[in-house]
Design an enzyme around this catalytic site. Sequence first.
Site, PDB file in Angstrom:
ATOM      1  N   HIS A  12       0.815  -1.224   0.000  1.00 41.55           N
ATOM      2  CA  HIS A  12       0.000   0.000   0.000  1.00 41.55           C
ATOM      3  C   HIS A  12       0.852   1.278   0.000  1.00 41.55           C
ATOM      4  O   HIS A  12       0.384   2.333   0.411  1.00 41.55           O
ATOM      5  CB  HIS A  12      -0.959   0.000   1.200  1.00 41.55           C
ATOM      6  CG  HIS A  12      -0.277   0.004   2.540  1.00 41.55           C
ATOM      7  ND1 HIS A  12      -0.795  -0.599   3.659  1.00 41.55           N
ATOM      8  CD2 HIS A  12       0.892   0.553   2.960  1.00 41.55           C
ATOM      9  CE1 HIS A  12       0.009  -0.429   4.685  1.00 41.55           C
ATOM     10  NE2 HIS A  12       1.048   0.268   4.293  1.00 41.55           N
ATOM     11  N   HIS A  59      -2.296   4.552   9.630  1.00 39.54           N
ATOM     12  CA  HIS A  59      -0.957   5.050   9.967  1.00 39.54           C
ATOM     13  C   HIS A  59      -1.003   6.367  10.740  1.00 39.54           C
ATOM     14  O   HIS A  59       0.020   7.008  10.916  1.00 39.54           O
ATOM     15  CB  HIS A  59      -0.133   5.222   8.699  1.00 39.54           C
ATOM     16  CG  HIS A  59       0.049   3.963   7.908  1.00 39.54           C
ATOM     17  ND1 HIS A  59      -0.964   3.370   7.183  1.00 39.54           N
ATOM     18  CD2 HIS A  59       1.130   3.174   7.733  1.00 39.54           C
ATOM     19  CE1 HIS A  59      -0.506   2.282   6.585  1.00 39.54           C
ATOM     20  NE2 HIS A  59       0.759   2.133   6.898  1.00 39.54           N
ATOM     21  N   HIS A 193       9.808  -4.185   5.678  1.00 38.20           N
ATOM     22  CA  HIS A 193      10.273  -2.800   5.580  1.00 38.20           C
ATOM     23  C   HIS A 193      10.359  -2.152   6.958  1.00 38.20           C
ATOM     24  O   HIS A 193       9.695  -2.568   7.907  1.00 38.20           O
ATOM     25  CB  HIS A 193       9.435  -1.947   4.639  1.00 38.20           C
ATOM     26  CG  HIS A 193       7.975  -1.728   4.979  1.00 38.20           C
ATOM     27  ND1 HIS A 193       7.075  -2.737   5.186  1.00 38.20           N
ATOM     28  CD2 HIS A 193       7.255  -0.584   5.106  1.00 38.20           C
ATOM     29  CE1 HIS A 193       5.865  -2.228   5.405  1.00 38.20           C
ATOM     30  NE2 HIS A 193       5.950  -0.919   5.378  1.00 38.20           N
ATOM     31  N   GLU A 240       3.198  -5.460   9.208  1.00 39.69           N
ATOM     32  CA  GLU A 240       2.014  -5.361   8.345  1.00 39.69           C
ATOM     33  C   GLU A 240       1.660  -6.698   7.684  1.00 39.69           C
ATOM     34  O   GLU A 240       0.558  -6.853   7.157  1.00 39.69           O
ATOM     35  CB  GLU A 240       2.219  -4.273   7.278  1.00 39.69           C
ATOM     36  CG  GLU A 240       2.205  -2.872   7.885  1.00 39.69           C
ATOM     37  CD  GLU A 240       2.444  -1.754   6.866  1.00 39.69           C
ATOM     38  OE1 GLU A 240       2.341  -0.584   7.264  1.00 39.69           O
ATOM     39  OE2 GLU A 240       2.733  -2.045   5.686  1.00 39.69           O
TER      40      GLU A 240
HETATM   41  C1  DHB Z   1       6.100   3.041   2.755  1.00 34.98           C
HETATM   42  C2  DHB Z   1       5.597   1.800   3.153  1.00 34.98           C
HETATM   43  C3  DHB Z   1       4.486   1.759   3.992  1.00 34.98           C
HETATM   44  O1  DHB Z   1       3.938   0.605   4.448  1.00 34.98           O
HETATM   45  C4  DHB Z   1       3.858   2.930   4.398  1.00 34.98           C
HETATM   46  O2  DHB Z   1       2.761   2.832   5.167  1.00 34.98           O
HETATM   47  C5  DHB Z   1       4.374   4.157   4.000  1.00 34.98           C
HETATM   48  C6  DHB Z   1       5.484   4.210   3.171  1.00 34.98           C
HETATM   49  C7  DHB Z   1       7.288   3.101   1.853  1.00 34.98           C
HETATM   50  O3  DHB Z   1       7.932   2.073   1.582  1.00 34.98           O
HETATM   51  O4  DHB Z   1       7.602   4.193   1.379  1.00 34.98           O
HETATM   52 FE    FE Z   2       2.324   0.941   5.824  1.00 31.41          FE
END
Ligand code: DHB
Ligand code: FE
Length: 279
Positions: A12, A59, A193, A240
């Site tokens: 997302h 978020h 991430h 996530e």
């Molecule tokens: C990114 C990934 C995410 O899950 C998010 O909520 C906001 C940014 C990213 O990789 O930039």
């Molecule tokens: Fe995210």
Amino acid sequence: MAKIIGGITTSHIPAIGIAMDKGIEDTPYWKDFFAGYPPIREWLNKEQPDIAIVFYNDHGLEMFLDKKPTFAIGCAPQYENADEGWGIATIPPVTGETELSWHIINELVENDFDPTVCQDIKVDHGLTVPLSIMYPGRNYQHMKVIPVCINCERHPMPKPSRCFALGQAIGRAVESFEGDQKVVVFGTGGLSHQLDGERAGIINADFDIECMDKLVSDPEALTKYSIDDLVEIAGAQGVELNMWIAMRGCMLGDVEEVHRNYVAPISNTGAGTQLLLNK
Ligand code: DHB
Ligand code: FE
């Protein structure tokens, strides 16, 4: 009986929405990523599901750190989006669904899940980017959406095993709903991430691929991880993965994977997508 006809996973990342708005999907950076979506869009167009249950995380647009439901579910006729500061456009409202939402809520409480019930919430990129990528031109308003929000931001966060069980309870609730609606379930976000802190930028592609494999063949294996395990192995936002696990719980039985794509990095993220159908 309403019927779950398929499960879809997707990242997302806000930058996806920005790339679509700029029309740069075919540029070298993006093309392999966006190549993963036409087969899923074609399947959606062919099947025309009536309702989408979307597991997402907020978020901070609606549920900031000071008020953080572990699980929340929407039952509103419409969900607004708002500027959340990523540079993505504020987009048209998402159409809600009320009858199946309330049925799921009642069944969840009856079965010992006690979600926060939301009659008015704004939805952020966690929900809107997945819908936008499936329906280019933001042509998603015919789809009735049930948002199911899982806390992925503030400790303590729900365990993967609990998210799987939540999905199973929702899957059973859908099956017990009188009606002939076709329901698709989205698991959004992920995969590995971390956006800030000392380990910002970590990606674990081997783990991501293993998760996508296990999601198909052995989802119970993913429920063995703790939140601390996920943070360690996949980064702070790797948590996530819980939304993908909840989606898989909804599908109840065995599934086959009919499509997959994985590209890393996209923005800061290992970006995967899958289409799963019940066997
Ligand atoms: C990114 C990934 C995410 O899950 C998010 O909520 C906001 C940014 C990213 O990789 O930039
Ligand atoms: Fe995210």
